[in-house]
Design an enzyme around this catalytic site. Structure first.
Site, short mmCIF file in Angstrom:
data_model
loop_
_atom_site.label_atom_id
_atom_site.label_comp_id
_atom_site.label_asym_id
_atom_site.label_seq_id
_atom_site.Cartn_x
_atom_site.Cartn_y
_atom_site.Cartn_z
N GLY A 1 -0.83 7.52 1.17
CA GLY A 1 -1.12 7.66 2.79
C GLY A 1 0.11 7.30 3.39
N TYR B 1 -13.66 -3.90 10.59
CA TYR B 1 -12.16 -3.19 10.66
C TYR B 1 -11.47 -3.39 12.13
CZ TYR B 1 -8.63 0.59 10.47
OH TYR B 1 -7.29 1.17 10.42
N GLY C 1 0.87 -1.25 -0.06
CA GLY C 1 -0.09 0.13 0.05
C GLY C 1 0.84 1.26 0.07
N ALA C 2 1.91 1.07 -0.83
CA ALA C 2 2.84 2.22 -0.82
C ALA C 2 2.48 3.43 -1.83
CB ALA C 2 4.34 1.92 -1.09
N SER D 1 -3.94 -0.42 14.60
CA SER D 1 -4.78 0.67 14.84
C SER D 1 -5.19 0.84 16.27
CB SER D 1 -6.24 0.83 13.65
OG SER D 1 -6.87 1.69 14.34
#
Ligand code: NAP
Length: 304
Positions: free
Chosen positions: A25, A168, A21-22, A146
């Site tokens: 964000g 999530y 996921g580079a 998270s």
């Protein structure tokens, strides 16, 4: 005591890092800081056009983009194959990509999407890259979780109605159970590879696009003068994962997060996570379930 910053990162010239996921964000900020310190960075992205554009913003010329869709085990296998054949050694894997509060969908292999991308895809990728990690002395795996893990339910395979927030929270608890279980298994094998976790607090990224209007207002940048204790930039949000990835004092089995109020924002420090996240039985159950669902079996042979 002085606050840890990217200026504290060591020279990474001889190191190879993969960041999932580079393209945006926190992943992009992580790739950027690693590249700025000399690392060869593989940007593992589902959208390679976006990934190539992101790679062009990195300093140095050693960035490479590999297609990776964590919602497809075929794609995960193909990405691992490419990374494995082009990077015989691997110093760092940052399991960063994620989705939050998405409508009910399934991955290509039929798993609920949030659990599939945030946990199962990363579980499979890490297992497939384990030979490269094990043969690289002092390598690290950093899994991004998270604060939401604190609300996560240990019932990892729940029946009943789908609730996007709960999905999530559960996936982020799974990230921690996985990171800590991987740490225990690496230690038991005698490997020098470390497994750490990190969370950014609340960082202003596209992840919040699917959250409630109120949350978007609270986190939003136009409240920056008053909400600095509640949210921070993507650049600062990436610091805990960068510290877990590169600080020589960061050790396997630890988690890094911001030092501010409720760990929402601040400088990266070692943090405690929820009591559930240290539950060894739950971690073993998750490991077995993940091996069964992904058909990826971890082998610690060749650990050093
Ligand atoms: N931002 C926060 O406040 C916050 C708080 C706690 C935890 N986190 C965690 O931080 C991590 C990064 O999130 P972020 O805030 O940087 O979010 P973001 O800006 O939305 O970036 C998410 C990244 O994940 C990628 N991704 C999504 N689905 C994927 C898939 N199927 N295969 C491969 N890549 C995929 C996205 O790719 P595309 O560019 O193609 O969409 C993007 O590069 C996540 O694990 C998230 O849970 C963030």
């Amino acid at each position: 005591m002085s606050k840890w910053m990217t200026a504290d990162m060591p020279d990474l010239s001889e190191r190879v890092a993969v960041v999932t996921g580079a393209s945006a964000g926190l992943g992009l900020e992580t790739a950027r800081a690693l590249a700025a310190h000399g690392a060869t960075v593989v940007l593992a992205c589902r959208d390679t056009t976006k990934g190539e554009a992101a790679a062009r913003t990195l300093t140095g010329t050693k960035a490479r983009v590999v297609e990776l869709d964590l919602a497809s085990l075929t794609s995960v296998r193909e990405a691992a194959e490419i990374i494995g054949s082009t990077c015989p050694s691997l110093d760092l894997l940052v399991n960063n990509a994620g989705v939050m509060q998405v409508p009910f969908q399934r991955t290509e292999d039929g798993f609920e999407l949030t659990f599939g991308i945030n946990h199962l895809g990363h579980f499979a990728l890490t297992g497939l890259l384990l030979p490269q990690l094990l043969r690289t002395s002092g390598s690290r795996v950093v899994t991004v979780t998270s604060n939401a893990h604190r609300r996560g339910d240990l019932d990892l395979d729940p029946a009943g109605e789908y609730e996007p927030g709960a999905a999530y929270d559960r996936s982020k608890l799974a990230n921690l159970l996985f990171a800590y279980e991987l740490h225990r298994r690496l230690q038991a094998s005698g490997s020098s590879t470390a497994s750490l976790a990190a969370h950014p607090g609340n960082a202003r990224t596209a992840l919040w696009a699917t959250s409630s209007r109120l949350e978007r207002v609270l986190i939003g940048s136009y409240l920056r003068p008053v909400n600095f204790w509640l949210a921070q930039s993507a650049q600062r949000g990436a610091l805990p994962q960068l510290r877990a990835a590169t600080d020589s004092s960061a050790k396997s089995g630890e988690c890094y997060g911001p030092d501010g109020w409720f760990q929402y924002a601040g400088s990266p420090v070692r943090v405690r996570t929820s009591p559930d996240s240290y539950d060894r039985d739950a971690a073993s159950r998750l490991w077995r379930l993940s091996e069964q669902l992904t058909e990826v079996r971890y082998s610690f042979a060749g650990a050093r």
